[in-house]
Design a protein around this motif. Structure first.
Motif, PDB file in Angstrom:
ATOM      1  N   ASP A 102       0.810  -1.220   0.000  1.00 34.24           N
ATOM      2  CA  ASP A 102       0.000   0.000   0.000  1.00 34.24           C
ATOM      3  C   ASP A 102       0.844   1.272   0.000  1.00 34.24           C
ATOM      4  O   ASP A 102       0.310   2.376   0.038  1.00 34.24           O
ATOM      5  CB  ASP A 102      -0.944   0.012   1.219  1.00 34.24           C
ATOM      6  CG  ASP A 102      -1.924  -1.145   1.190  1.00 34.24           C
ATOM      7  OD1 ASP A 102      -2.368  -1.507   0.083  1.00 34.24           O
ATOM      8  OD2 ASP A 102      -2.239  -1.691   2.268  1.00 34.24           O
ATOM      9  N   THR A 103       2.158   1.117  -0.023  1.00 36.40           N
ATOM     10  CA  THR A 103       3.077   2.254  -0.042  1.00 36.40           C
ATOM     11  C   THR A 103       3.611   2.442  -1.461  1.00 36.40           C
ATOM     12  O   THR A 103       4.048   1.476  -2.086  1.00 36.40           O
ATOM     13  CB  THR A 103       4.254   2.006   0.915  1.00 36.40           C
ATOM     14  OG1 THR A 103       3.758   1.698   2.213  1.00 36.40           O
ATOM     15  CG2 THR A 103       5.157   3.228   0.993  1.00 36.40           C
ATOM     16  N   PRO A 104       3.593   3.667  -2.009  1.00 38.58           N
ATOM     17  CA  PRO A 104       4.107   3.881  -3.364  1.00 38.58           C
ATOM     18  C   PRO A 104       5.635   3.855  -3.398  1.00 38.58           C
ATOM     19  O   PRO A 104       6.299   4.850  -3.098  1.00 38.58           O
ATOM     20  CB  PRO A 104       3.543   5.254  -3.756  1.00 38.58           C
ATOM     21  CG  PRO A 104       3.291   5.954  -2.461  1.00 38.58           C
ATOM     22  CD  PRO A 104       2.985   4.896  -1.448  1.00 38.58           C
ATOM     23  N   ILE A 105       6.182   2.707  -3.731  1.00 36.35           N
ATOM     24  CA  ILE A 105       7.631   2.502  -3.741  1.00 36.35           C
ATOM     25  C   ILE A 105       8.025   1.759  -5.013  1.00 36.35           C
ATOM     26  O   ILE A 105       7.196   1.109  -5.653  1.00 36.35           O
ATOM     27  CB  ILE A 105       8.111   1.719  -2.507  1.00 36.35           C
ATOM     28  CG1 ILE A 105       7.269   0.453  -2.320  1.00 36.35           C
ATOM     29  CG2 ILE A 105       8.064   2.591  -1.261  1.00 36.35           C
ATOM     30  CD1 ILE A 105       7.704  -0.423  -1.179  1.00 36.35           C
ATOM     31  N   VAL A 106       9.307   1.837  -5.353  1.00 33.98           N
ATOM     32  CA  VAL A 106       9.794   1.196  -6.575  1.00 33.98           C
ATOM     33  C   VAL A 106      11.201   0.645  -6.394  1.00 33.98           C
ATOM     34  O   VAL A 106      11.940   1.061  -5.504  1.00 33.98           O
ATOM     35  CB  VAL A 106       9.811   2.182  -7.768  1.00 33.98           C
ATOM     36  CG1 VAL A 106       8.419   2.668  -8.100  1.00 33.98           C
ATOM     37  CG2 VAL A 106      10.757   3.349  -7.515  1.00 33.98           C
TER      38      VAL A 106
END
Length: 352
Positions: A102-106
């Motif tokens: 649910d965390t916007p990470i890449v």
């Protein structure tokens, strides 16, 4: 160390990688070698999100570089799980931790990961007609693969932004289409937002320019800077919180741009500077505002115009700076700011 979380048609990946490996100046990113695939041991190679598993005897191309980074770098967005037990394998390279979907990470291909130099930096991903900020937490290894450390998955192509589910959701991609999408990404360090011009102030006619909430009124002859852009949006975008009344007769002027309606001071709503308002693409979407040790969710209902001002349409107020979240009283109350301090507050915000 993160590896690719996606089923790829090998031919299409090779074509995309080669086409993205040359920029306008002729710079190239050539393969660094090949590795021979091994059959994964039993119960190895997590195939969540359709991840590939290495095939015995197959040769996989490796890269130590990625295509040159520009203001809008072409890439392929893929999907990955960064949680414990997910197809991403071990904890993230940048911090040795697992992260929620649910965390916007890449994770970035090795060349773009740049030996951890982009760790914890925010990038902006542009795709499907939307943009989202995400934090770099891991490497999608383009140099190695087909071993236990890489969950027996092949090396990552050199043009990959491997993203959590939160990124795909924020881009508005239907879940059935998650997997592979052509995008562009930008690094905040390379972006700038320069002024677009200036306008000369006019003295407001008698009775014009509502100064509720200490609103400024244009000064005759003063030059005011205008902007068509705002600073890059990230997972935690710095801004200045200001106060506005969205009610009829309030200092906000006419009805809100998004819905042509007025809104109560008791409703958590905001106007965003022109660049962040993004032509109305954030209309009626929620943003999360963090400041004074608290956070609050508010709905975007209006634009704080950074391109024009000092006229009847703008209540004879100056153009909005390009870094403003202009909020109702309800937002200030939710952040626990004493009423005597309402006016300007350094905050961060993100798309909810």
């Amino acid at each position: 160390m993160r590896n690719l979380g996606l089923t790829f048609l090998v031919l299409s990946v090779l074509i995309m990688s080669l086409s993205l490996s040359i920029d306008a100046k002729g710079k190239t990113c050539k393969p660094s070698g090949k590795i021979k695939g091994k059959k994964p041991p039993k119960h190895k190679c997590n195939q969540d999100h359709g991840s590939d598993c290495c095939e015995s005897g197959k040769y996989y191309t490796t890269y130590k570089c990625s295509p040159p980074v520009t203001a809008r770098t072409k890439a392929v967005l893929t999907i990955n799980g960064f949680g414990k037990g997910d197809d991403g394998g071990g904890p993230s390279e940048c911090d040795g931790k697992f992260h929620s979907d649910d965390t916007p990470i890449v994770a970035l291909s090795t060349g773009w990961f740049s030996n951890m130099k982009r760790c914890f930096h925010n990038i902006t991903i542009h795709g499907n007609g939307r943009s989202v900020g995400a934090m770099v937490v891991d490497e999608c290894d383009s140099t190695m693969g087909c071993d236990d450390e890489h969950d027996y998955q092949p090396p990552c192509p050199n043009n990959i932004v491997d993203a959590s589910k939160a990124v795909w959701k924020a881009l508005g991609v239907p879940e059935d289409d998650w997997g592979e999408m052509e995008i562009k990404w930008s690094d905040g360090r390379l972006q700038s937002c320069n002024p677009s011009g200036k306008i000369r102030g006019k003295k407001p006619p008698p009775g014009q320019c509502n100064q509720e909430n200490d609103s400024d009124c244009c000064k005759q002859g003063k030059l005011y800077t205008t902007y068509k852009c705002s600073p890059p949006v990230s997972g935690s975008t710095k801004a200045v919180l200001t106060i506005n009344s969205f009610q009829k007769g309030g200092d906000g002027g006419g009805p809100s741009e998004c819905d042509n309606q007025y809104h109560s001071d008791d409703t958590p709503v905001v106007a965003l500077s022109t660049g962040w308002y993004s032509g109305g693409s954030r209309c009626l979407n929620n943003v999360t505002i963090s400041g004074n040790g608290r956070s609050v969710t508010a709905m975007v209902v209006d634009e704080c115009d950074s391109t024009m001002g000092c006229d009847d349409d703008h209540d004879y107020q100056p153009p909005c700076p390009n870094n403003i979240v202009d909020a109702s009283k309800a937002v200030w109350k939710a952040l626990g700011v004493p009423e005597g301090d309402w006016g300007d507050l350094d905050i961060t915000w993100s798309d909810a």
